[in-house]
Design an enzyme around this catalytic site. Structure first.
Site, short mmCIF file in Angstrom:
data_model
loop_
_atom_site.label_atom_id
_atom_site.label_comp_id
_atom_site.label_asym_id
_atom_site.label_seq_id
_atom_site.Cartn_x
_atom_site.Cartn_y
_atom_site.Cartn_z
N ASP A 110 40.27 37.46 43.73
CA ASP A 110 40.18 38.93 43.82
C ASP A 110 41.29 39.47 44.74
OD1 ASP A 110 37.03 39.84 42.94
OD2 ASP A 110 37.31 37.76 43.51
N THR A 179 33.44 38.84 38.89
CA THR A 179 33.63 37.89 39.99
C THR A 179 32.48 36.87 40.04
OG1 THR A 179 34.85 39.54 41.24
CG2 THR A 179 34.00 37.68 42.49
N1 LIG Z 1 24.36 47.50 40.56
C1 LIG Z 1 25.65 47.25 40.81
N2 LIG Z 1 26.18 47.47 42.02
C2 LIG Z 1 27.47 47.21 42.27
N3 LIG Z 1 28.35 46.73 41.35
C3 LIG Z 1 27.85 46.49 40.12
C4 LIG Z 1 26.49 46.75 39.79
N4 LIG Z 1 26.31 46.44 38.50
C5 LIG Z 1 27.50 46.00 38.05
N5 LIG Z 1 28.42 46.03 39.02
C6 LIG Z 1 29.81 45.57 38.92
O1 LIG Z 1 30.28 45.90 37.64
C7 LIG Z 1 30.99 44.82 37.06
C8 LIG Z 1 30.30 44.38 35.80
O2 LIG Z 1 29.03 43.92 36.12
P1 LIG Z 1 28.21 42.97 35.16
O3 LIG Z 1 29.04 41.76 34.96
O4 LIG Z 1 26.94 42.68 35.90
O5 LIG Z 1 28.02 43.76 33.92
C9 LIG Z 1 31.06 43.75 38.13
O6 LIG Z 1 32.28 44.01 38.81
P2 LIG Z 1 33.12 42.93 39.68
O7 LIG Z 1 32.94 41.60 39.09
O8 LIG Z 1 34.49 43.50 39.53
O9 LIG Z 1 32.58 43.08 41.05
C10 LIG Z 1 29.86 44.06 39.01
O10 LIG Z 1 30.03 43.66 40.34
#
Ligand SMILES: Nc1ncnc2c1ncn2[C@@H]1O[C@H](COP(=O)(O)O)[C@@H](OP(=O)(O)O)[C@H]1O
Ligand SMILES: [Mg+2]
Length: 359
Positions: A110, A179
Site C-alpha cells: 500500500d 488489502t
Molecule cells: N465498512 C468499511 N469501512 C471502511 N472501509 C471499508 C468498509 N467496507 C469496505 N471498505 C473498503 O472498501 C474496499 C472494498 O471493500 P471490500 O473488499 O470489503 O468490498 C476495501 O478497500 P482497501 O482494501 O483499499 O482498504 C475496504 O477496506
C-alpha cells in the site's frame, strides 16, 4: 533639511524601503515559486520534454493528459504491489478498526504504491487536489516524471484535449484495493485505482489489476477501453458483495431479489465493478449487480463510479443518490452499482436500511 521643509529621518527611509521590498517580494514570490518548482521537478518552464502539465498557480488541466498519467500511475503503483507480494515481506499492520470492528490493514505494498502514484500525479499536476488512501510523507518527496506521451489507445478514443479549470478537479487514489485479500494472497481481487472528479462528479476512472496486468479506463463523454456486457439478469441477478466488510448485505440481497439469487462474495471495490463489465481477464468473475451496505471510502469507489457512468451505468447510494467526490472521505448510504438496467427501479425494490436495521 529636505525641500518644502519636510525632514526625512534615516530610520523612516529605511523602514519605508523595507516595506516596499516586502510588497515586491510578496507579489513575485508566487511567480518565482512556480519557476523554481518547475526547475526542481526537472521540467522546463514554458513546456519542456517532461514535467508538469499544469501551471503551479492553477490555470487549466487537460483531462486527456490526466487520463494518460492516471493509467501510468496505476500501472507503476501496481508494479510495487506485485513486487512486495512476490517478496513475501508485507510488513502488515493495522491502521485501526473500521466502524464494524474489522482491522483496517496496511502493508508495504500500500505504502510504496501510494508513494509512486501520488508523486507521479502531483509532479505532473502540481495544482490539483489529490486525496489518497495512505499518508504521504512530505520529507520523502519523490520526483517522478511523466514523459508527456499520451498512449495511442487514448488518442484514438479521445481526439482532442479536454481542458477544465485545475481548481475544479479532485483526484482520488487507491494504491491497493482489497488489502485484506492481498494479505491472504488472494491476488485476483487486488487493483490499483485512480479517479478524477470535476466539481465533485466522477469523470475519469482507471482500474488496474497488477497480477494479470489488465487495465480498464474510461472518461465520461470521452471514450473507454472497456464496455458493458450484452446482457444482464435483472430479475434474478447474480450479486457481487464484500467478503470482508459485508455487514447485512446477503440478507438485503436475498430479501430484495428472492432466495434464487446468487451471491458472489469478493474482495475489492475495483474488482466488483469490473465484475459488471465485459472484461477479458480469466480470473474475473461476472455479476449483474454490486451491492455494499456498510460505510465505504471515496477512493474505493470513485474510479468504478466514473467507468460505469462513462459506459451508461450507475453507481449511487442505496437510496439512489448520486455521490459527490469532494469534501469528506466516506459515504454512509451504502452502494448500488448497475449497468444496462433500470437503476431507479432497483432502488425502489431495495428495503430502507434505516427502517429494517440492515445497516
Ligand atoms: N465498512 C468499511 N469501512 C471502511 N472501509 C471499508 C468498509 N467496507 C469496505 N471498505 C473498503 O472498501 C474496499 C472494498 O471493500 P471490500 O473488499 O470489503 O468490498 C476495501 O478497500 P482497501 O482494501 O483499499 O482498504 C475496504 O477496506
Ligand atoms: Mg480500496
Amino acid at each position: 533639511m529636505a525641500p518644502m521643509g519636510i525632514r526625512l529621518s534615516p530610520l523612516g527611509v529605511a523602514v519605508f524601503c523595507l516595506l516596499g521590498l516586502g510588497v515586491l517580494y510578496h507579489l513575485y514570490s508566487g511567480f518565482l515559486a512556480g519557476r523554481f518548482s518547475l526547475f526542481g521537478l526537472g521540467g522546463e518552464p514554458g513546456g519542456g520534454a517532461a514535467g508538469p502539465a499544469a501551471s503551479a498557480d492553477g490555470g487549466t488541466v487537460d483531462l486527456r493528459e490526466m487520463l494518460a498519467v492516471s493509467v501510468l500511475a496505476a500501472v507503476r503503483g501496481g508494479e510495487e504491489v506485485r513486487r512486495v507480494r512476490e517478496s513475501n515481506v508485507l510488513h502488515e499492520k493495522s491502521k485501526g478498526k473500521t466502524r464494524e470492528g474489522a482491522d483496517d490493514k496496511m502493508t508495504s505494498g500500500d505504502v510504496l504504491s501510494n508513494r509512486k502514484m501520488f508523486y507521479l500525479l502531483k509532479t505532473a499536476f502540481p495544482s490539483v487536489q489529490i486525496n489518497t488512501e495512505e499518508h504521504v510523507d512530505a520529507s520523502d518527496q519523490e520526483v517522478i516524471l511523466w514523459d508527456r506521451k499520451i498512449p495511442e489507445d487514448i488518442l484514438k478514443e479521445i481526439a482532442t484535449p479536454q481542458e477544465v479549470p485545475a481548481e475544479s478537479v479532485t483526484v482520488w487514489i487507491d494504491p491497493l484495493d482489497a488489502t485484506q485479500e492481498y494479505t491472504e494472497d488472494l491476488r485476483k481481487y487486488v487493483t490499483t485505482m485512480v479517479c478524477v472528479a470535476v466539481n465533485g462528479k466522477p469523470v475519469l476512472g482507471v482500474i488496474h489489476k497488477p497480477f494479470s496486468e489488465y487495465t480498464a479506463w474510461a472518461m465520461v463523454d470521452g471514450g473507454s477501453n472497456v464496455k458493458a456486457r450484452t446482457s444482464y439478469n435483472e430479475k434474478t441477478p447474480r450479486i457481487v458483495v464484500s467478503r470482508s466488510h459485508s455487514g447485512m448485505v446477503k440478507q438485503v440481497a436475498l430479501q430484495t431479489f428472492g432466495n434464487q439469487t446468487t451471491i458472489i462474495p469478493a474482495g475489492g471495490a475495483g474488482y466488483k465493478v469490473l465484475a459488471l463489465l465485459d472484461v477479458p481477464d480469466k480470473s474475473q468473475e461476472k455479476a449483474d449487480l454490486y451491492i455494499h451496505v456498510t460505510y465505504i471510502k471515496k477512493w474505493d469507489i470513485c474510479a468504478g463510479n466514473a467507468i460505469l457512468k462513462a459506459l451508461g451505468g450507475h453507481m449511487t447510494t442505496l437510496s439512489g443518490e448520486e455521490i459527490s467526490y469532494t469534501g469528506s472521505d466516506g459515504i454512509e448510504g451504502g452502494l448500488l452499482a448497475s449497468i444496462r438496467m433500470n437503476h431507479q427501479a432497483l432502488v425502489r425494490k431495495l428495503p430502507d436500511l434505516e427502517k429494517t436495521g440492515h445497516k
